[in-house]
Design a protein around this motif. Structure first.
Motif, PDB file in Angstrom:
ATOM      1  N   GLY A  40       0.777  -1.272  -0.001  1.00  0.00           N
ATOM      2  CA  GLY A  40      -0.156   0.010   0.273  1.00  0.00           C
ATOM      3  C   GLY A  40       0.854   1.267   0.073  1.00  0.00           C
ATOM      4  O   GLY A  40       0.382   2.439   0.163  1.00  0.00           O
ATOM      5  N   VAL A  41       2.037   1.263  -0.346  1.00  0.00           N
ATOM      6  CA  VAL A  41       3.053   2.367  -0.441  1.00  0.00           C
ATOM      7  C   VAL A  41       3.126   2.839  -1.710  1.00  0.00           C
ATOM      8  O   VAL A  41       3.375   1.976  -2.712  1.00  0.00           O
ATOM      9  CB  VAL A  41       4.379   2.014   0.286  1.00  0.00           C
ATOM     10  CG1 VAL A  41       5.209   3.014   0.089  1.00  0.00           C
ATOM     11  CG2 VAL A  41       4.186   1.745   1.776  1.00  0.00           C
ATOM     12  N   SER A  42       2.973   3.878  -1.917  1.00  0.00           N
ATOM     13  CA  SER A  42       3.073   4.712  -3.398  1.00  0.00           C
ATOM     14  C   SER A  42       4.508   5.341  -3.510  1.00  0.00           C
ATOM     15  O   SER A  42       5.141   5.598  -2.533  1.00  0.00           O
ATOM     16  CB  SER A  42       1.975   5.503  -3.540  1.00  0.00           C
ATOM     17  OG  SER A  42       0.758   4.898  -3.484  1.00  0.00           O
ATOM     18  N   LEU A 101      -2.857  -5.512 -11.228  1.00  0.00           N
ATOM     19  CA  LEU A 101      -2.049  -4.636 -10.756  1.00  0.00           C
ATOM     20  C   LEU A 101      -2.576  -3.304 -11.020  1.00  0.00           C
ATOM     21  O   LEU A 101      -2.261  -2.289 -10.301  1.00  0.00           O
ATOM     22  CB  LEU A 101      -0.681  -4.873 -11.242  1.00  0.00           C
ATOM     23  CG  LEU A 101       0.555  -4.098 -10.940  1.00  0.00           C
ATOM     24  CD1 LEU A 101       0.536  -4.395  -9.527  1.00  0.00           C
ATOM     25  CD2 LEU A 101       1.689  -4.584 -11.464  1.00  0.00           C
ATOM     26  N   GLY A 102      -3.023  -3.087 -12.270  1.00  0.00           N
ATOM     27  CA  GLY A 102      -3.771  -1.968 -12.431  1.00  0.00           C
ATOM     28  C   GLY A 102      -4.829  -1.449 -11.485  1.00  0.00           C
ATOM     29  O   GLY A 102      -4.773  -0.149 -10.992  1.00  0.00           O
ATOM     30  N   LYS A 103      -5.613  -2.626 -11.165  1.00  0.00           N
ATOM     31  CA  LYS A 103      -6.612  -1.899 -10.164  1.00  0.00           C
ATOM     32  C   LYS A 103      -6.107  -1.782  -8.751  1.00  0.00           C
ATOM     33  O   LYS A 103      -6.532  -0.733  -8.089  1.00  0.00           O
ATOM     34  CB  LYS A 103      -7.570  -3.261  -9.924  1.00  0.00           C
ATOM     35  CG  LYS A 103      -8.411  -3.181  -9.131  1.00  0.00           C
ATOM     36  CD  LYS A 103      -9.841  -3.491  -9.268  1.00  0.00           C
ATOM     37  CE  LYS A 103     -11.052  -3.455  -8.222  1.00  0.00           C
ATOM     38  NZ  LYS A 103     -10.981  -2.212  -7.616  1.00  0.00           N
ATOM     39  N   VAL A 104      -4.947  -2.469  -8.289  1.00  0.00           N
ATOM     40  CA  VAL A 104      -4.244  -2.054  -7.296  1.00  0.00           C
ATOM     41  C   VAL A 104      -3.842  -0.617  -7.276  1.00  0.00           C
ATOM     42  O   VAL A 104      -3.869   0.221  -6.424  1.00  0.00           O
ATOM     43  CB  VAL A 104      -2.949  -2.800  -6.790  1.00  0.00           C
ATOM     44  CG1 VAL A 104      -2.277  -2.655  -5.755  1.00  0.00           C
ATOM     45  CG2 VAL A 104      -3.454  -4.466  -6.861  1.00  0.00           C
ATOM     46  N   HIS A 105      -3.260  -0.315  -8.417  1.00  0.00           N
ATOM     47  CA  HIS A 105      -2.556   1.091  -8.375  1.00  0.00           C
ATOM     48  C   HIS A 105      -3.680   2.331  -8.412  1.00  0.00           C
ATOM     49  O   HIS A 105      -3.630   3.402  -7.811  1.00  0.00           O
ATOM     50  CB  HIS A 105      -1.961   1.345  -9.515  1.00  0.00           C
ATOM     51  CG  HIS A 105      -0.294   0.962  -9.340  1.00  0.00           C
ATOM     52  ND1 HIS A 105       0.284  -0.138 -10.141  1.00  0.00           N
ATOM     53  CD2 HIS A 105       0.428   1.456  -8.211  1.00  0.00           C
ATOM     54  CE1 HIS A 105       1.667  -0.098  -9.523  1.00  0.00           C
ATOM     55  NE2 HIS A 105       1.715   0.741  -8.603  1.00  0.00           N
ATOM     56  N   VAL A 106      -4.784   1.853  -9.281  1.00  0.00           N
ATOM     57  CA  VAL A 106      -5.625   2.831  -9.426  1.00  0.00           C
ATOM     58  C   VAL A 106      -6.504   3.107  -7.990  1.00  0.00           C
ATOM     59  O   VAL A 106      -6.683   4.233  -7.456  1.00  0.00           O
ATOM     60  CB  VAL A 106      -6.947   2.453 -10.186  1.00  0.00           C
ATOM     61  CG1 VAL A 106      -8.338   3.321 -10.165  1.00  0.00           C
ATOM     62  CG2 VAL A 106      -6.202   2.372 -11.780  1.00  0.00           C
ATOM     63  N   ASP A 107      -6.640   1.799  -7.182  1.00  0.00           N
ATOM     64  CA  ASP A 107      -7.327   2.017  -5.786  1.00  0.00           C
ATOM     65  C   ASP A 107      -6.279   2.617  -5.096  1.00  0.00           C
ATOM     66  O   ASP A 107      -6.775   3.899  -4.109  1.00  0.00           O
ATOM     67  CB  ASP A 107      -7.559   0.655  -5.463  1.00  0.00           C
ATOM     68  CG  ASP A 107      -8.576  -0.094  -5.800  1.00  0.00           C
ATOM     69  OD1 ASP A 107      -9.562   0.485  -6.378  1.00  0.00           O
ATOM     70  OD2 ASP A 107      -8.648  -1.236  -5.643  1.00  0.00           O
ATOM     71  N   VAL A 133      -5.430  11.122  -5.558  1.00  0.00           N
ATOM     72  CA  VAL A 133      -4.831  12.335  -6.449  1.00  0.00           C
ATOM     73  C   VAL A 133      -5.703  13.140  -6.860  1.00  0.00           C
ATOM     74  O   VAL A 133      -6.923  13.003  -7.158  1.00  0.00           O
ATOM     75  CB  VAL A 133      -4.151  11.380  -7.447  1.00  0.00           C
ATOM     76  CG1 VAL A 133      -3.044  10.447  -6.628  1.00  0.00           C
ATOM     77  CG2 VAL A 133      -5.082  10.404  -8.195  1.00  0.00           C
ATOM     78  N   ASP A 134      -5.063  14.201  -7.637  1.00  0.00           N
ATOM     79  CA  ASP A 134      -5.860  15.324  -8.228  1.00  0.00           C
ATOM     80  C   ASP A 134      -6.033  14.924  -9.679  1.00  0.00           C
ATOM     81  O   ASP A 134      -7.121  15.393 -10.235  1.00  0.00           O
ATOM     82  CB  ASP A 134      -5.106  16.677  -8.215  1.00  0.00           C
ATOM     83  CG  ASP A 134      -4.914  17.114  -6.650  1.00  0.00           C
ATOM     84  OD1 ASP A 134      -5.601  16.584  -5.770  1.00  0.00           O
ATOM     85  OD2 ASP A 134      -3.851  17.749  -6.553  1.00  0.00           O
ATOM     86  N   GLY A 135      -5.409  13.934 -10.246  1.00  0.00           N
ATOM     87  CA  GLY A 135      -5.722  13.598 -11.618  1.00  0.00           C
ATOM     88  C   GLY A 135      -4.858  12.467 -11.998  1.00  0.00           C
ATOM     89  O   GLY A 135      -3.896  12.114 -11.135  1.00  0.00           O
TER      90      GLY A 135
END
Lengths: 351, 351
Positions: free
Chosen positions: A99-101, B113-119, B126-128
């Motif tokens: 969960g770390v970005s 993985l995409g979903k993880v990042h989007v979540d 994030v502002d965008g």
DNA sequence: GTGAAAGCGCTAACAG
DNA sequence: CTGTTAGCGCTTTCAC
């Protein structure tokens, strides 16, 4: 309606979850964080309603109270990306499931820009900073000491007492040269980059440790052209010709292979060639494809990610320089049997 | 003492600034943000004490109230980095002085993985989001519609009504071919990538628009080997040989140049060659160095950054596809005079 | 012009 | 076992 308003309007807060689950906000918080004590039933119920409602905790609010942003900064001066990219990928990989970005901070070699990014990370309260670069013996143009957060240096030089991760150039070079020796090569030369690079020295030393102190080392730029020229020089001399060339990077190796072909010398039958870096775009396009030393940069990045996490969690980590092993990726340029199983044949997709 | 505690202990808050400046927290806030009304004297005094104390506002706290994190996510599936890197650099460059940080989200081609990042981006508010990829005619394996934040697509396909930034392949190809025509070339062929790529079609159409519908186009993989093979094919045919080859990318072009040299054909004297992508590592290492079409990916990234900022600030942005111009970078492979001033001779630094 | 007070959404003592 | 209460650091009405 602005995006921010939409977000605010639609987003469900822990308050909503608590209300629907019929508990207090505090209980909901504890249930969701697996902290505190309560009946399994309550915990499950809260978790289920949270899931049903699609509750996503607000990271800002959490960060504000926990003093932990679940964010790390990745500082790099390698715009070109050659070395940094795999490191970044590894870092990201190691952190995303925690969960770390990762904040990307490209600073070129600009100290002012570096300061801007460091300040931004300070403001954003990153849990840690990973500094990475394109040379193991150069520092980034920023001072990262005395920061209120841990720092890990990966593939760039850090202060004396820092935590630093580098590739084990000597071991990589040794493996490559030993492979050539095992293949029966007797007259191996080393064509490499400028002497000013620490890694050049390390690789050359490892080379000589295997072939003997008389082992010949030629220094020049990191270019195909230099590989080309080196062959010209070696093959125009009187006496025995080399039967193997160990190169300081893949570009030099490619230059060497091309020059040998132009002279009608067959690689690997007459001369074996080994590169360094395992830069796919170069090593795979060479005819024949290059056997090359891979610095395992992605793994290095993963390790950096793991370490910064431990530090962020307050765990102690021994300072010092950690050398991570390289691995030889065997292709066709040096004869012998394939040893490594991960031949990334890689079709390069492109626009 | 843990890092978090150090940070907490040492950090000065707006409260401290207010106390030292002899005003209330509210006034301090207004003074520092250039909002509200007060005497110039007060405002200056507050600002000065803030500076003197080295006050850095806590981004989390600010985000919590403003519903704005000053953070954007950069989603990419281009691990290889070839196209993404310049885009990322541009995005970062456009945002850093606005105090906006960039989250790096590499998702390979993995939907999960995409979903993880989007979540994660949703959580981090994030502002965008800027989505970028390696093909202009492929989508990322994630659904970015209906998100509570603006999205800009850069060098990847987006939904119909999205804001999308791409390079103008047709214009780039046209400039390259016109340059060859102006140099007096009469028999130009186009050796390019697979027909399945939209950009291949666009470039080929532009090519034919300049040289006539009879213009010859050869399709194959995006590799040096294909460039090589194409030359073999063209030069083994009966009849007039081409006097110029416009290639679909730099790798093909390099294959073409190498194959011509092996046949004793001099580039650019007898045959001109132009590449596409202006990928330094390939174009500069070719002998002679390649003239190539640069897609201005960094500028594309900058534009994406600017747009996402405007959107985040609530400004309206017209949806649709924006094509950004390419520019021809002239080196020695096509004869004629240098036209472009920004020849990045670039010594490639390396370990 | 300036400040008191009420949150932003969540966590963590401390009671009950 | 659960809920009340008090913040985290900053912004923002709304009185004074």
């Amino acid at each position: 309606m602005r995006y921010a308003d939409v977000a605010k309007a639609e987003r469900i807060r822990i308050y909503d979850v608590a209300r629907v689950a019929g508990v207090s906000v505090a209980t909901a918080s504890k249930a969701l964080n697996d902290t505190g004590r309560m009946t399994e039933a309550t915990r499950t119920r809260v978790k289920q309603t949270a899931a049903a409602l699609g509750f996503r905790p607000n990271a800002m609010a959490r960060a504000l109270t926990k003093h932990r942003s679940f964010t790390v900064g990745l500082l790099t001066n390698d715009t070109y990306g050659r070395f940094t990219l795999p490191v970044m990928a590894g870092v990201s990989e190691a952190l995303v499931d925690q969960g770390v970005s990762v904040f990307l901070c490209g600073i070129e070699d600009d100290a002012a820009l570096g300061k801007v990014h460091v300040d931004a990370m300070l403001d954003k309260q990153v849990d840690g900073i990973i500094a990475t670069g394109k040379r193991i013996d150069r520092r980034l143009p920023v001072d990262l000491s005395g920061l209120p957060m841990p720092v890990v240096y990966a593939f760039t030089e850090g202060p004396e007492d820092a935590i630093t991760l580098v590739s084990d150039d000597a071991q990589g070079a040794r493996e490559a040269v030993e492979w050539l020796v095992q293949a029966g090569r007797k007259n191996i030369v080393h064509v490499t980059g400028p002497e000013t690079f620490v890694s050049v020295g390390e690789r050359a030393r490892a080379f000589r440790a295997v072939v003997g102190e008389a082992g010949r080392v030629l220094h020049g730029p990191w270019s195909e052209a230099w590989g080309h020229e080196a062959v010209g020089r070696l093959w125009s001399e009187a006496g025995d010709k080399p039967d193997a060339v160990f190169c300081g990077n893949d570009q030099i190796a490619r230059g060497v292979v091309d020059a040998l072909r132009e002279r009608g010398i067959v690689v690997p039958d007459q001369v074996s060639v080994v590169g360094f870096d395992n830069w796919e775009i170069v090593s795979a396009a060479t005819r024949p494809p290059l056997t090359s030393v891979d610095m395992n940069l992605k793994e290095l990045g993963r390790e950096a990610g793991r370490l910064i996490l431990e530090l962020a969690e307050g765990k102690p980590v021994e300072p010092g320089v950690r050398q991570l092993p390289c691995k030889l990726v065997v292709r066709q340029s040096c004869g012998g049997v394939r040893r490594s199983s991960d031949q990334q044949g890689g079709v390069l997709e492109e626009v």
